[in-house]
Design a protein around this motif. Structure first.
Motif, PDB file in Angstrom:
ATOM      1  N   ILE A 199       0.851  -1.190   0.000  1.00  0.00           N
ATOM      2  CA  ILE A 199       0.000   0.000   0.000  1.00  0.00           C
ATOM      3  C   ILE A 199       0.890   1.244   0.000  1.00  0.00           C
ATOM      4  N   HIS A 200       0.611   2.179  -0.905  1.00  0.00           N
ATOM      5  CA  HIS A 200       1.457   3.360  -1.071  1.00  0.00           C
ATOM      6  C   HIS A 200       0.888   4.609  -0.398  1.00  0.00           C
ATOM      7  N   TYR A 201      -0.449   4.708  -0.318  1.00  0.00           N
ATOM      8  CA  TYR A 201      -1.079   5.877   0.294  1.00  0.00           C
ATOM      9  C   TYR A 201      -2.277   5.441   1.135  1.00  0.00           C
ATOM     10  N   LEU A 202      -2.513   6.191   2.220  1.00  0.00           N
ATOM     11  CA  LEU A 202      -3.736   6.066   3.014  1.00  0.00           C
ATOM     12  C   LEU A 202      -4.391   7.441   3.055  1.00  0.00           C
ATOM     13  N   LEU A 203      -5.648   7.500   2.612  1.00  0.00           N
ATOM     14  CA  LEU A 203      -6.423   8.738   2.575  1.00  0.00           C
ATOM     15  C   LEU A 203      -7.635   8.603   3.487  1.00  0.00           C
ATOM     16  N   CYS A 204      -8.380   9.686   3.656  1.00  0.00           N
ATOM     17  CA  CYS A 204      -9.674   9.585   4.338  1.00  0.00           C
ATOM     18  C   CYS A 204     -10.654  10.570   3.720  1.00  0.00           C
ATOM     19  N   THR A 205     -11.935  10.262   3.878  1.00  0.00           N
ATOM     20  CA  THR A 205     -12.984  11.146   3.361  1.00  0.00           C
ATOM     21  C   THR A 205     -13.368  12.217   4.376  1.00  0.00           C
ATOM     22  N   HIS A 206     -13.129  11.956   5.661  1.00  0.00           N
ATOM     23  CA  HIS A 206     -13.336  12.926   6.734  1.00  0.00           C
ATOM     24  C   HIS A 206     -12.886  12.265   8.029  1.00  0.00           C
ATOM     25  N   THR A 207     -12.873  13.035   9.103  1.00  0.00           N
ATOM     26  CA  THR A 207     -12.228  12.553  10.322  1.00  0.00           C
ATOM     27  C   THR A 207     -13.206  12.069  11.388  1.00  0.00           C
ATOM     28  N   HIS A 208     -14.344  11.546  11.001  1.00  0.00           N
ATOM     29  CA  HIS A 208     -15.211  10.861  11.953  1.00  0.00           C
ATOM     30  C   HIS A 208     -14.625   9.482  12.248  1.00  0.00           C
ATOM     31  N   GLY A 209     -14.814   9.036  13.482  1.00  0.00           N
ATOM     32  CA  GLY A 209     -14.144   7.840  13.952  1.00  0.00           C
ATOM     33  C   GLY A 209     -14.396   6.599  13.127  1.00  0.00           C
ATOM     34  N   ASP A 210     -15.602   6.449  12.588  1.00  0.00           N
ATOM     35  CA  ASP A 210     -15.888   5.226  11.832  1.00  0.00           C
ATOM     36  C   ASP A 210     -15.170   5.193  10.489  1.00  0.00           C
ATOM     37  N   HIS A 211     -14.556   6.313  10.101  1.00  0.00           N
ATOM     38  CA  HIS A 211     -13.828   6.361   8.835  1.00  0.00           C
ATOM     39  C   HIS A 211     -12.320   6.457   9.008  1.00  0.00           C
ATOM     40  N   MET A 212     -11.853   6.918  10.169  1.00  0.00           N
ATOM     41  CA  MET A 212     -10.405   7.045  10.363  1.00  0.00           C
ATOM     42  C   MET A 212      -9.909   6.363  11.635  1.00  0.00           C
ATOM     43  N   GLY A 213     -10.772   5.638  12.330  1.00  0.00           N
ATOM     44  CA  GLY A 213     -10.375   5.014  13.586  1.00  0.00           C
ATOM     45  C   GLY A 213      -9.313   3.942  13.435  1.00  0.00           C
ATOM     46  N   GLY A 214      -9.154   3.392  12.232  1.00  0.00           N
ATOM     47  CA  GLY A 214      -8.135   2.378  11.998  1.00  0.00           C
ATOM     48  C   GLY A 214      -6.822   2.922  11.470  1.00  0.00           C
ATOM     49  N   HIS A 215      -6.736   4.237  11.264  1.00  0.00           N
ATOM     50  CA  HIS A 215      -5.516   4.817  10.692  1.00  0.00           C
ATOM     51  C   HIS A 215      -4.273   4.486  11.522  1.00  0.00           C
ATOM     52  N   ALA A 216      -4.371   4.652  12.846  1.00  0.00           N
ATOM     53  CA  ALA A 216      -3.189   4.449  13.690  1.00  0.00           C
ATOM     54  C   ALA A 216      -2.691   3.010  13.618  1.00  0.00           C
ATOM     55  N   LEU A 233     -16.795   8.899  -8.203  1.00  0.00           N
ATOM     56  CA  LEU A 233     -16.679   9.805  -7.066  1.00  0.00           C
ATOM     57  C   LEU A 233     -16.850   9.007  -5.779  1.00  0.00           C
ATOM     58  N   ILE A 234     -15.803   8.960  -4.976  1.00  0.00           N
ATOM     59  CA  ILE A 234     -15.811   8.240  -3.705  1.00  0.00           C
ATOM     60  C   ILE A 234     -16.181   9.253  -2.632  1.00  0.00           C
ATOM     61  N   THR A 235     -17.394   9.144  -2.082  1.00  0.00           N
ATOM     62  CA  THR A 235     -17.994  10.251  -1.340  1.00  0.00           C
ATOM     63  C   THR A 235     -17.933  10.134   0.173  1.00  0.00           C
ATOM     64  N   GLY A 236     -17.594   8.960   0.725  1.00  0.00           N
ATOM     65  CA  GLY A 236     -17.672   8.848   2.184  1.00  0.00           C
ATOM     66  C   GLY A 236     -19.074   9.177   2.656  1.00  0.00           C
ATOM     67  N   ASP A 237     -19.190  10.208   3.508  1.00  0.00           N
ATOM     68  CA  ASP A 237     -20.498  10.630   4.021  1.00  0.00           C
ATOM     69  C   ASP A 237     -20.956  11.960   3.436  1.00  0.00           C
ATOM     70  N   SER A 238     -20.332  12.409   2.363  1.00  0.00           N
ATOM     71  CA  SER A 238     -20.660  13.734   1.821  1.00  0.00           C
ATOM     72  C   SER A 238     -22.069  13.804   1.265  1.00  0.00           C
ATOM     73  N   LEU A 239     -22.593  12.677   0.770  1.00  0.00           N
ATOM     74  CA  LEU A 239     -23.990  12.604   0.333  1.00  0.00           C
ATOM     75  C   LEU A 239     -24.776  11.850   1.392  1.00  0.00           C
ATOM     76  N   GLN A 240     -25.810  12.470   1.916  1.00  0.00           N
ATOM     77  CA  GLN A 240     -26.535  11.881   3.037  1.00  0.00           C
ATOM     78  C   GLN A 240     -27.856  11.228   2.648  1.00  0.00           C
ATOM     79  N   ALA A 241     -28.399  11.587   1.476  1.00  0.00           N
ATOM     80  CA  ALA A 241     -29.699  11.033   1.069  1.00  0.00           C
ATOM     81  C   ALA A 241     -30.688  11.131   2.236  1.00  0.00           C
ATOM     82  N   ASN A 242     -31.297   9.984   2.632  1.00  0.00           N
ATOM     83  CA  ASN A 242     -32.198  10.002   3.796  1.00  0.00           C
ATOM     84  C   ASN A 242     -31.546   9.347   5.012  1.00  0.00           C
TER      85      ASN A 242
END
Length: 288
Positions: free
Chosen positions: A63-80, A167-176
């Protein structure tokens, strides 16, 4: 075992269980292998992400890069945990850098605005050093364009895969929303409206979301379906707005619960995310 599955050439989604829903971890393969988001905890990394990578024939050294869509725990809690295992570069939007490096104060602030209706703050989160800071519009490795898409939170971004138009959106689109939220969850209504308009102007062929959102799902394929998904997100904002206008005399908790009861997608364990959304609508109504 949960596995990465290919949604389109070179883009794979892993659905990591998260309470009654799942959180997406995205793998992009090619000359450089890139992970986007990391699940909620180090235990999730060990139980789901690493075995799924191994099943793909990959180790963290690949793996060459690790990115995130935002810093809420369910999306970046595994970074460390991933940082402990690999020598990849952590790349992040400038607005995410301080939160990614020191996430606990931010997590506490998010979950103490409505303390009686929120779970305990995620004080277990660990930060990681950001190696590369990116701005809105920057392109990583001639492949991924960062698109700043605030609303759900101020550091939300999407990653536009230029070869496929995905487009990889994470939680940017909330719909309902999801059952964890009750309704779509945004901390800034003006920003969320602006994000929806911004995304309509982009050359998007497909959308890959970070959860399964009611009304649009998680994998939206083709320009026509993308247009319908964005229109649906617009329509939910209008529905919420009309409801809050008609019921703005209610106290915040009653208003948020009534919004879920009338237009929601299920009863969440905690009300705080719906409280954010209902409060944003009432604030806009009261202040014009």
């Amino acid at each position: 075992m949960e596995k990465f599955y290919e949604v389109c050439p070179g883009i794979y989604l892993l659905k990591v269980p998260f309470g009654p829903v799942w959180t997406g971890v995205v793998l992009l393969t090619g000359e450089k292998n890139i992970l986007i988001d990391s699940s909620a905890t180090g235990a999730d990394v060990d139980s789901y992400v690493l075995p799924a990578l191994e099943e793909m024939g990959l180790k963290m050294e690949n793996i060459h890069y690790l990115l995130c869509t935002h810093t809420h725990g369910d999306h970046m809690g595994g970074h460390a945990r991933l940082r402990q295992l690999g020598s990849f570069r952590v790349a992040a939007f400038a607005g995410s850098k301080p939160k990614l490096e020191d996430p606990v104060p931010y997590a506490i602030a998010t979950r103490t605005k409505f303390p009686e209706n929120s779970p305990a703050p995620q004080s277990f989160l660990q930060g990681v050093k950001v190696d590369m800071v990116l701005q809105d519009g920057d392109v990583l490795e001639n492949r991924l364009q960062l698109v700043h898409t605030p609303g759900h939170d101020d550091d939300c971004v999407c990653w536009l895969d230029l070869p496929t138009g995905t487009l990889i959106t994470g939680d940017s689109l909330q719909a309902n929303g999801t059952i964890c939220q009750g309704v779509g969850f945004y901390k800034s209504l003006p920003d969320y409206r602006a994000t929806l308009e911004k995304l309509k102007r982009l050359p998007v062929e497909n959308i890959l979301c970070g959860h399964d959102y009611e009304g649009i799902g998680d994998w939206i394929r083709g320009k026509e379906a993308v247009g319908k998904a964005l229109a649906y997100c617009d329509s939910r904002v209008a529905v919420y707005d009309a409801f809050v206008r008609a019921n703005r005399e209610k106290d915040p908790v009653t208003l948020a619960q009534a919004l879920i009861d009338t237009h929601g997608c299920g009863q969440p364990e905690h009300l705080f995310m719906a409280l954010y959304t209902a409060t944003e609508h009432r604030k806009e109504i009261e202040h014009g």
